[in-house]
Structures are given as C-alpha cells and as structure tokens.
Design a protein around this motif. Structure first.
Motif, PDB file in Angstrom:
ATOM      1  N   PHE A 339     -11.426  -6.095  22.791  1.00 49.69           N
ATOM      2  CA  PHE A 339     -11.039  -4.691  22.869  1.00 49.69           C
ATOM      3  C   PHE A 339     -10.810  -4.101  21.480  1.00 49.69           C
ATOM      4  CE2 PHE A 339      -9.205  -4.243  27.445  1.00 49.69           C
ATOM      5  CZ  PHE A 339     -10.494  -4.329  27.933  1.00 49.69           C
ATOM      6  N   ARG A 340     -10.200  -4.899  20.590  1.00 50.56           N
ATOM      7  CA  ARG A 340      -9.961  -4.381  19.239  1.00 50.56           C
ATOM      8  C   ARG A 340     -11.285  -4.078  18.533  1.00 50.56           C
ATOM      9  NH1 ARG A 340      -6.553  -7.835  17.539  1.00 50.56           N
ATOM     10  NH2 ARG A 340      -4.724  -6.524  17.627  1.00 50.56           N
ATOM     11  N   ARG A 341     -12.249  -4.980  18.670  1.00 53.39           N
ATOM     12  CA  ARG A 341     -13.552  -4.765  18.045  1.00 53.39           C
ATOM     13  C   ARG A 341     -14.222  -3.523  18.620  1.00 53.39           C
ATOM     14  NH1 ARG A 341     -16.105  -6.083  13.489  1.00 53.39           N
ATOM     15  NH2 ARG A 341     -14.654  -7.845  13.601  1.00 53.39           N
ATOM     16  N   LEU A 342     -14.160  -3.358  19.946  1.00 57.15           N
ATOM     17  CA  LEU A 342     -14.787  -2.198  20.576  1.00 57.15           C
ATOM     18  C   LEU A 342     -14.057  -0.908  20.220  1.00 57.15           C
ATOM     19  CD1 LEU A 342     -15.550  -3.648  24.125  1.00 57.15           C
ATOM     20  CD2 LEU A 342     -17.181  -3.186  22.302  1.00 57.15           C
ATOM     21  N   SER A 343     -12.742  -0.978  20.116  1.00 55.71           N
ATOM     22  CA  SER A 343     -11.987   0.224  19.797  1.00 55.71           C
ATOM     23  C   SER A 343     -12.320   0.722  18.398  1.00 55.71           C
ATOM     24  CB  SER A 343     -10.488  -0.028  19.933  1.00 55.71           C
ATOM     25  OG  SER A 343     -10.014  -0.871  18.907  1.00 55.71           O
ATOM     26  N   ARG A 344     -12.571  -0.216  17.483  1.00 52.90           N
ATOM     27  CA  ARG A 344     -12.953   0.199  16.132  1.00 52.90           C
ATOM     28  C   ARG A 344     -14.304   0.889  16.134  1.00 52.90           C
ATOM     29  NH1 ARG A 344     -11.321  -5.457  13.070  1.00 52.90           N
ATOM     30  NH2 ARG A 344      -9.053  -5.129  13.072  1.00 52.90           N
ATOM     31  N   ALA A 345     -15.201   0.376  16.990  1.00 57.53           N
ATOM     32  CA  ALA A 345     -16.535   0.977  17.055  1.00 57.53           C
ATOM     33  C   ALA A 345     -16.502   2.329  17.753  1.00 57.53           C
ATOM     34  CB  ALA A 345     -17.502   0.042  17.781  1.00 57.53           C
ATOM     35  N   GLY A 346     -15.638   2.451  18.788  1.00 57.37           N
ATOM     36  CA  GLY A 346     -15.630   3.692  19.567  1.00 57.37           C
ATOM     37  C   GLY A 346     -14.403   4.528  19.381  1.00 57.37           C
ATOM     38  N   LYS A 347     -13.496   4.090  18.478  1.00 54.82           N
ATOM     39  CA  LYS A 347     -12.253   4.817  18.217  1.00 54.82           C
ATOM     40  C   LYS A 347     -11.468   5.059  19.499  1.00 54.82           C
ATOM     41  CE  LYS A 347     -13.781   7.114  13.985  1.00 54.82           C
ATOM     42  NZ  LYS A 347     -15.025   6.377  13.857  1.00 54.82           N
ATOM     43  N   THR A 348     -11.463   4.055  20.401  1.00 54.11           N
ATOM     44  CA  THR A 348     -10.684   4.126  21.633  1.00 54.11           C
ATOM     45  C   THR A 348      -9.276   3.661  21.342  1.00 54.11           C
ATOM     46  OG1 THR A 348     -12.639   3.665  22.940  1.00 54.11           O
ATOM     47  CG2 THR A 348     -10.509   3.306  24.007  1.00 54.11           C
ATOM     48  N   GLU A 349      -8.277   4.413  21.799  1.00 55.81           N
ATOM     49  CA  GLU A 349      -6.884   4.074  21.507  1.00 55.81           C
ATOM     50  C   GLU A 349      -6.397   2.936  22.401  1.00 55.81           C
ATOM     51  OE1 GLU A 349      -4.554   7.563  21.840  1.00 55.81           O
ATOM     52  OE2 GLU A 349      -5.523   8.597  20.179  1.00 55.81           O
ATOM     53  N   ASN A 350      -5.318   2.309  21.932  1.00 54.67           N
ATOM     54  CA  ASN A 350      -4.590   1.294  22.692  1.00 54.67           C
ATOM     55  C   ASN A 350      -5.445   0.104  23.113  1.00 54.67           C
ATOM     56  OD1 ASN A 350      -2.298   0.211  23.773  1.00 54.67           O
ATOM     57  ND2 ASN A 350      -2.493   1.250  25.748  1.00 54.67           N
ATOM     58  N   PRO A 351      -6.102  -0.582  22.171  1.00 59.19           N
ATOM     59  CA  PRO A 351      -6.909  -1.734  22.544  1.00 59.19           C
ATOM     60  C   PRO A 351      -6.094  -2.924  23.016  1.00 59.19           C
ATOM     61  CG  PRO A 351      -6.721  -1.613  20.163  1.00 59.19           C
ATOM     62  CD  PRO A 351      -6.079  -0.358  20.719  1.00 59.19           C
ATOM     63  N   GLU A 352      -4.772  -2.902  22.794  1.00 64.41           N
ATOM     64  CA  GLU A 352      -3.948  -4.033  23.200  1.00 64.41           C
ATOM     65  C   GLU A 352      -3.572  -3.972  24.672  1.00 64.41           C
ATOM     66  OE1 GLU A 352      -2.735  -6.734  21.370  1.00 64.41           O
ATOM     67  OE2 GLU A 352      -4.193  -6.104  19.897  1.00 64.41           O
ATOM     68  N   GLU A 385     -11.411 -17.402  14.392  1.00 55.32           N
ATOM     69  CA  GLU A 385     -10.159 -17.847  13.778  1.00 55.32           C
ATOM     70  C   GLU A 385      -8.961 -17.084  14.343  1.00 55.32           C
ATOM     71  OE1 GLU A 385     -11.011 -17.226   9.677  1.00 55.32           O
ATOM     72  OE2 GLU A 385     -12.005 -19.182   9.404  1.00 55.32           O
ATOM     73  N   ASP A 386      -9.163 -15.789  14.604  1.00 51.01           N
ATOM     74  CA  ASP A 386      -8.103 -14.980  15.202  1.00 51.01           C
ATOM     75  C   ASP A 386      -7.726 -15.543  16.574  1.00 51.01           C
ATOM     76  OD1 ASP A 386      -6.319 -13.021  15.900  1.00 51.01           O
ATOM     77  OD2 ASP A 386      -7.794 -11.401  16.053  1.00 51.01           O
ATOM     78  N   TYR A 387      -8.737 -15.871  17.370  1.00 52.72           N
ATOM     79  CA  TYR A 387      -8.467 -16.436  18.691  1.00 52.72           C
ATOM     80  C   TYR A 387      -7.690 -17.751  18.581  1.00 52.72           C
ATOM     81  CZ  TYR A 387      -9.052 -18.814  23.103  1.00 52.72           C
ATOM     82  OH  TYR A 387      -8.801 -19.505  24.254  1.00 52.72           O
ATOM     83  N   LEU A 388      -8.124 -18.620  17.702  1.00 54.37           N
ATOM     84  CA  LEU A 388      -7.470 -19.922  17.549  1.00 54.37           C
ATOM     85  C   LEU A 388      -6.019 -19.758  17.088  1.00 54.37           C
ATOM     86  CD1 LEU A 388     -10.384 -21.918  15.882  1.00 54.37           C
ATOM     87  CD2 LEU A 388      -9.518 -22.189  18.227  1.00 54.37           C
TER      88      LEU A 388
END
Length: 583
Positions: A339-352, A385-388
């Motif tokens: 979601f964070r990666r997609l939010s950066r691409a689409g500027k969608t708020e609240n990826p968490e 690495e973030d996932y781990l």
C-alpha cells in the motif's frame, strides 16, 4: 461509597474522571467542548492561538496532542505529550496519555515505561492496570502477565461485566477452556452484551442453552439495537439453531446477519477480477527473467496464503510445532508495504489503513502496473528488507524460519517472488462449498465485503483459483498447494510432503500440533487445539438447498475440485489489453 457500589459503577470511567478534571480556563474549555463534538477544525485554532500566548501550558499541549492524534499526526502527538510530561512530571493524566500514544505508534515496550511509573505511585488503579494488560498482550512472551492483570481486575471488580469479558479473552488467547466460565459470568452480569454471544459462537465448541437463545431473540425484538449488535446476535442464532438442526431458522439468521454487515458498504464485487487481470498480464515469465537476482536472499519467511476458513491456521499450528519454525500469525507487514508503494505512485492517503475504503482501493488498483513495473532492483531489495524488519519485531525465538499466514497475500505472490525470491509459499485450499459456507457463517473482525453474499463468495473463490493458477504457471515449483480435506484424511502423509517442500526433516511433534501452547487469535483458535476431526468437512450439506447462488458462480471450479479447470485460451486471450485499459 461502598466497595459494592464502586464495583457496580464503571471503574475505568471513574478513574479517568480523576485523571482529567474539568479545565478551569474558559478558552481551553471551549476547545474541549469542540473536541467532544468532533469539531477538530474549531478546536485546533483555539488551542493554537492559546499556545502562541503560553507555549508551555501543559493543558494546551495535551489538547493539541489529542488533535494531532485524531488527525493521524502521531509523531507530533508524541512530541507534544513528551513536553507535557516534562513540564508536569507529577500529573498522571499526561503520563497516561503519553503511554497511549506510544501504544498507538506500535511501541509497546516504550509504552510500558510510563505505565509502570504510574503503577508505582498507584498500584491498584484499574485504568492503569487495564491499559498495562492491553500493552502486555502485544509484547512477546508476556501474555501470562496479561492474564494475571485480567484475573485480578475481574476479582477486584466482580460485578463489572467488561472485566470478565476481557479475562475470558485472555484465557482464550492462551488456549484455556475456563474462558467459557468467564464469558458466562460476564453474560450473567449483563445479558445484553451481543459481543459475548459472538465470543461463545466463535469458540465453535459451545452450544447455546435454550434460555440464551430466548434472550437473544428477545434482544432482537427490542428497540434501538445497533446494527452491529444485531448482526452479532443473528450470527450467534445461526449457530444456535444449526446445532439444534433447525436449518431453515439457522440459514435465515445467517442471511440477516450478513445483510446487516453489508449495510453502508460501497462494495465492488468485480474489483478482484480487474486486479487478477492486471497480475496475469504483468507477472509473466519474461517479467521474472528480466529481474533475476532481485530481492533479499533470506529463506526465513514461509507464506501461508489462501481464502479465510481454508485451513491456514491449522497449517501454521502444524508448522509452528516444528523446532525450526516460529508461527507469527497474520502479519500486516506485506500488505502495508504494498500500500505504501502504491500510495506514493498514486498519492493515495492513509496507506497504513488495514480497511482501506473501496474508493482508495480503486485508486491503488489504477496505479498498480505503473508502480511495480517501474521498481528497480534496489527498490525490491529495500522492500524485502523492510518486510523482514517488520517481521523481526514480532519474533520471540531465533528459529531459522517463521510463518506469515496473512491469507490475502495470495494476491501478492508475484511481489513475494520479486522481493523475497527464496521464500516458500503454501496455498491452503479447501472445498469451495465448505470454504464458502464457512465464510458466510463467520462474523470476521474488520471488513470482509466478499463474504456477505453467497454469489460474491463464489466470484471471489473463482478469481482466487484463477490467480493462483497463473502464479503456479509463471512460478513453477515455488508454490505448494495443500488441500484441507487431505490433511484431515492423511495428516502424516500431507505433513511429510509439506516439510519436504520446505526442505525440512519430519518431526513427530508436528502431528501433535494440538499440544502447542502458542497464542492463537483467529476464529479457528479452539479447533487447532484439538486433534484433527472430520465433522466440519461437510457442514454445508444440511444447507445445500439454499446454496444455489454460490454454486452458480463457482461453475467449473466446483465441478473440477480438487483439480483446476483448464481456463480456455479464448477466455484469457484479451486479458493483457483489458488489464492495460484498467491500469
């Protein structure tokens, strides 16, 4: 006030009132009134103006922290509350709020510090003890302490129903059947608690008494019951009447409970199909050949994917009984990274957000191809690495492997391969009617839109089968499918085949998974603490006359099970162009 009178009142509310007496300053009092009415746009300028005149006011800093928290600015809220504690170190309310914000930021060990300081000065305070129990529940290896706090709170306030409910929850987390007694004690104190009926229903092993069934029916006939509580009562009555073999009444209640869950949801049952088509056109053999060598080399993660109620909890319990594997349950980590990666691409708020609104999901879907086709090798490694790192924060042991049974990760098999190419993926699959009926009859926490109508469940199951068939084709040998029915019929054979796939030796204790004392917090928590049994394999059979919509949507997927239909080339020929149009 006598001890009995105190017990019958709400001890948490009374303790909270003592922490935060009414503010004497009329300006800040207006801000408090605005916050009580959820008028943040009114409260914030009042408090901001006050802080310009008096930037060290603890009351104003505390209010601004509350405003920041409600607006999702948790970093700012923490900083403001730290200043409150520094300015007024003896004010319990500020220290308590500081603990709450640390907990909200998923820093339980830090949150324990101010809570312990509060308890040092007031060890019997029910609010501090209650909050410490909540924090301890998320700290590895400290769930027994949670149980101790829950037990003493229930004993100290024996007439306060919520404490018995929470004590029951702690007992259930640790697999202790005494949870039923605690739940029944809470229900006796307050028979109107719909959530207690739901807790007992979720145990699967509990049969409601005639008086409890009558009480639920009485509540449903009363005025002013919130739709959420009505849904809980209907689901509980669905199980109760099913146990009594009154299948018509049982189905009617499940139908009504699901209809209530669906109220107000802007659902789009066709969205998963569009997502599947994008994955089919994006994740091709060429895609992975061009990105060979990407991601983290770790072999530690074992992903257990699949639909809800398909046996993933059972598989994790079996695997976590192995000396080399730790079971971490359903980790939100992968979904949040995506979601964070997609939010950066689409500027969608609240990826968490774990319950992303349908409009946001549609926006994310629209940028999916762009976001992941543009990934670099460095991006893929950083995401792995973030996932781990996120998984490591949940670990209690130093075993070589860990499981992540967030079932919805089945839609991310392509990204798992990209980010963590050596991770193993297990597809937990169950007969479509067994799985579909179980989804329809269980009230899941959070939002599960596809599960509220039988035809939607059928569509979802078909798309799941199709997307997994695609990933199995483009990732040969990377995914191991386990059929729930075969685990029941031949547990040792299936466990041996599963461990062979994981390249691990067979261990006898995997067949004694019900002796595993790890905490389980899913709807299957009681079932996995008992030896395998066959009686739930075909629970849908008495309801077959009502399952027409589910069967119709399943079509060839139902007819072929456990095999997968040969989806025709004509059906798939135009997938790339349609997927590109959607993206």
């Amino acid at each position: 006030m006598t001890a009995t009178a105190r017990a019958k009142s709400d001890p948490l509310l009374e303790a909270q009132k003592q922490l935060f007496p009414p503010l004497r300053n009329p300006v800040l009092a207006r801000a408090v009134e605005a916050l009580a009415a959820s008028q943040l746009e009114v409260a914030e300028p009042i408090v901001a103006k006050f802080l310009k005149r008096d930037p060290k006011s603890p009351d104003a800093l505390n209010l601004m922290a509350d405003i920041a928290r409600r607006n999702g600015r948790l970093d700012e809220a923490e900083q403001l509350l730290a200043r409150c504690v520094e300015r007024s170190p003896h004010a319990q309310g500020y220290r308590y709020n500081y603990a709450l914000i640390l907990k909200a930021r998923n820093q339980p060990k830090r949150a324990l510090v101010p809570l312990d300081e509060l308890l040092d000065g007031d060890p019997r305070n029910p609010l501090f003890r209650d909050q410490k129990a909540k924090v301890l529940a998320s700290v590895p290896n400290r769930r027994e302490e949670t149980l101790d706090y829950r037990r003493t709170l229930a004993e100290d306030y024996p007439d306060f129903a919520p404490f018995w409910l929470l004590y029951g929850d702690s007992l259930r987390d640790l697999g202790q059947t005494e949870c039923i007694s605690a739940y029944c004690r809470s229900l006796a104190l307050d028979p109107s608690q719909a959530e207690i009926y739901q807790r007992l229903c979720d145990l699967k092993t509990y049969r409601f008494l005639p008086e409890e069934i009558r009480q639920m029916e009485v509540q449903l006939g009363g005025p002013g019951i919130a739709s959420e509580n009505r849904a809980k009562l209907h689901f509980s009555l669905g199980k109760a009447y099913g146990d009594e073999t009154d299948y018509a009444k049982s189905f009617d209640n499940y139908l009504k409970g699901n209809a209530l869950r669906r109220l107000g949801l802007n659902t789009d049952s066709d969205q998963f199909r569009r997502y599947r088509e994008i994955c089919e056109s994006l994740y091709t053999p060429a895609f992975f050949r061009e990105r060979a060598g990407w991601g983290c080399e770790s072999r530690a993660p074992i992903f257990i994917v699949g639909l809800p109620r398909a046996g993933s909890t059972l598989l994790e319990q079996i695997l976590s009984s192995h000396s080399a594997i730790e079971g971490l349950g359903e980790l939100p980590a992968f979904e949040r990274i995506v979601f964070r990666r997609l939010s950066r691409a689409g500027k969608t708020e609240n990826p968490e957000s774990e319950n992303t609104p349908i409009e946001s999901q549609e926006a994310l879907l629209g940028v999916y191809r762009q976001a992941f086709q543009a990934l670099t090798a460095g991006d893929a490694r950083a995401m792995g690495e973030d996932y781990l790192a996120r998984a490591a924060s949940r670990r209690k042991t130093e075993t070589a492997f860990f499981t992540d049974k967030a079932g919805a990760n089945f839609g991310h098999c392509g990204l798992i391969r990209l980010m963590l190419p050596n991770a193993k993926i297990i597809d937990a699959r169950r007969h479509p009617l067994s799985c579909g009926w179980s989804c329809f009859t269980n009230l899941f926490p959070g939002i599960m839109p596809f599960s509220y109508r039988l035809d939607d469940i059928g569509q979802h199951y078909v798309n799941y089968v199709r997307i997994m068939a695609h990933f199995e084709q483009v990732l040969p040998g990377r995914i191991h499918r386990v059929l729930y029915e075969q685990v029941i019929a031949d547990p040792e054979g299936e466990v041996r085949r599963l461990l062979d796939f994981l390249e691990l030796p067979f261990e006898e204790q995997c067949l004694r998974f019900h002796e595993n004392k790890r905490t389980v917090r899913t709807l299957s928590s009681e079932q996995v603490r008992k030896p395998l049994y066959r009686k739930d394999v075909e629970q849908w059979v008495p309801y077959e006359q009502w399952l027409g919509p589910l069967k119709a949507e399943l079509g060839p997927v139902l007819e072929c099970y456990p095999e997968v239909p040969d989806f025709s080339p004509r059906d798939a020929a135009d997938l790339p162009s349609r997927a590109m149009a959607q993206a």
